[in-house]
Design a protein around this motif. Structure first.
Motif, short mmCIF file in Angstrom:
data_model
loop_
_atom_site.label_atom_id
_atom_site.label_comp_id
_atom_site.label_asym_id
_atom_site.label_seq_id
_atom_site.Cartn_x
_atom_site.Cartn_y
_atom_site.Cartn_z
N CYS A 68 55.97 27.10 39.07
CA CYS A 68 55.40 27.69 37.86
C CYS A 68 54.59 28.93 38.24
CB CYS A 68 54.47 26.70 37.17
SG CYS A 68 55.28 25.18 36.69
N HIS A 69 54.88 30.02 37.54
CA HIS A 69 54.17 31.28 37.78
C HIS A 69 53.33 31.61 36.56
CE1 HIS A 69 56.88 32.08 41.16
NE2 HIS A 69 57.84 31.64 40.38
N ALA A 70 52.06 31.94 36.80
CA ALA A 70 51.16 32.32 35.71
C ALA A 70 50.21 33.40 36.22
CB ALA A 70 50.38 31.10 35.23
N THR A 71 49.54 34.03 35.30
CA THR A 71 48.52 35.01 35.68
C THR A 71 47.15 34.43 35.35
OG1 THR A 71 48.69 36.11 33.54
CG2 THR A 71 50.02 37.01 35.34
N GLY A 72 46.21 34.77 36.18
CA GLY A 72 44.86 34.28 35.99
C GLY A 72 44.04 34.50 37.25
N ALA A 73 42.76 34.43 37.11
CA ALA A 73 41.87 34.64 38.25
C ALA A 73 41.46 33.30 38.84
CB ALA A 73 40.65 35.44 37.82
N GLU A 76 43.28 29.43 45.64
CA GLU A 76 43.88 28.12 45.93
C GLU A 76 42.84 27.01 45.98
OE1 GLU A 76 46.66 28.23 49.25
OE2 GLU A 76 47.14 30.31 48.73
N ARG A 77 41.69 27.27 46.51
CA ARG A 77 40.62 26.26 46.60
C ARG A 77 40.20 25.82 45.19
NH1 ARG A 77 36.42 27.90 50.51
NH2 ARG A 77 37.57 26.56 51.91
N THR A 78 40.05 26.77 44.27
CA THR A 78 39.67 26.45 42.89
C THR A 78 40.76 25.64 42.21
OG1 THR A 78 38.37 28.49 42.77
CG2 THR A 78 39.00 27.46 40.67
N PHE A 121 49.86 24.92 45.84
CA PHE A 121 49.51 26.16 45.18
C PHE A 121 49.59 27.35 46.11
CE2 PHE A 121 46.98 22.62 43.71
CZ PHE A 121 47.32 22.59 42.38
N ALA A 122 49.77 28.51 45.49
CA ALA A 122 49.60 29.79 46.16
C ALA A 122 48.96 30.72 45.14
CB ALA A 122 50.94 30.34 46.63
N ARG A 127 47.84 36.52 40.41
CA ARG A 127 49.06 35.71 40.38
C ARG A 127 48.78 34.31 40.89
NH1 ARG A 127 53.88 38.28 43.47
NH2 ARG A 127 54.71 36.27 42.85
N ILE A 128 49.17 33.32 40.10
CA ILE A 128 49.01 31.91 40.49
C ILE A 128 50.39 31.28 40.49
CG2 ILE A 128 48.07 29.68 39.82
CD1 ILE A 128 45.86 31.26 38.33
N THR A 129 50.70 30.56 41.55
CA THR A 129 51.95 29.82 41.62
C THR A 129 51.62 28.37 41.94
OG1 THR A 129 53.12 31.78 42.40
CG2 THR A 129 54.20 29.67 42.74
N ALA A 130 52.12 27.47 41.10
CA ALA A 130 51.96 26.03 41.33
C ALA A 130 53.35 25.46 41.60
CB ALA A 130 51.34 25.36 40.12
N ILE A 131 53.45 24.63 42.63
CA ILE A 131 54.72 24.03 43.03
C ILE A 131 54.56 22.52 42.99
CG2 ILE A 131 56.46 23.83 44.86
CD1 ILE A 131 54.05 26.62 45.19
#
Length: 169
Positions: A68-73, A76-78, A121-122, A127-131
Motif C-alpha cells: 500500500c502506497h500513501a502520502t503523509g508525514a 518507520e518508527r512512528t 513499512f518503508a 511517501r509511506i509504504t506498508a507491506i
C-alpha cells in the motif's frame, strides 16, 4: 491510497478456469483486476481513505502480499508504534522490522502454513509504504474459523494456530 496485491493460485477464487490453473500460471504474472477490485470499497470504508487497488496473480501456489502506497508525514518508527498500539493485543499480527537480510519485509513464503499476518513499512519524506503478507489458506478462511471457534468455546484464541510456518529462517 494505491494498493498493489499479489496472490498465488489458491487466491483465484472458487470458479475453475484456465487462468486459475496453477500449471497455466507457471512463469506468469497476470494482472486480473487492474481497476475496481471488489475489495476497494471495503478498504476505503475501513481506512477512511480513497483506496485504488490492482490485483495480480503470480506463480506462487499460496499466499498474498499487499503493498500500500500513501502520502503523509511519518517515519518507520512512528508507523511501527501506531501499528503496535492498534494491533498489540492481536496474537497473529507481527510487525517485521529487520534492517538487513533477505527477510526485512513481509514475504508470504515465510508464512506458509501459519496463521500469522506480517506487516512492515518503508517511509521516505512524504511517501509511506506498508507491506503485509499472509498465507491465505490458513489466515484466510481456515485459520479464521478455528480462531473464531476457539473464542466462541472459551478456549485460548491461539489454540492450534501457533505453528510458525513451513519455511525455516
Amino acid at each position: 491510497m494505491q494498493i498493489d496485491a499479489r496472490t498465488g493460485s489458491s487466491g483465484s477464487g472458487a470458479l475453475a478456469g484456465d487462468a486459475n490453473l496453477h500449471a497455466e500460471r507457471s512463469g506468469a504474472m497476470r494482472v486480473f483486476a487492474p481497476v475496481r477490485h471488489r475489495h476497494e470499497a471495503e478498504v476505503s470504508r475501513l481506512t477512511g481513505l480513497n483506496a485504488r487497488m490492482t490485483a495480480t496473480g503470480v506463480e506462487a501456489v499460496r499466499g498474498v502480499q499487499v503493498v500500500c502506497h500513501a502520502t503523509g508525514a511519518a517515519d518507520e518508527r512512528t508507523l511501527r508504534r501506531a501499528y503496535r498500539e492498534h494491533y498489540g493485543g492481536e496474537p497473529f499480527v507481527r510487525i517485521v522490522a529487520h534492517r538487513t537480510g533477505a527477510h526485512r519485509l513481509p514475504d508470504p513464503k515465510l508464512l506458509s502454513g501459519s496463521n500469522y499476518c506480517d506487516v512492515g513499512f518503508a517511509a521516505d519524506g512524504d511517501r509511506i509504504t506498508a507491506i503485509a503478507a499472509l498465507d491465505n489458506l490458513v489466515k484466510g478462511g481456515a485459520g479464521a474459523a478455528v480462531q473464531c471457534l476457539n473464542v466462541r468455546t472459551g478456549q485460548p484464541e491461539t489454540l492450534g494456530l501457533e505453528f510458525p510456518g513451513l519455511h525455516p529462517i
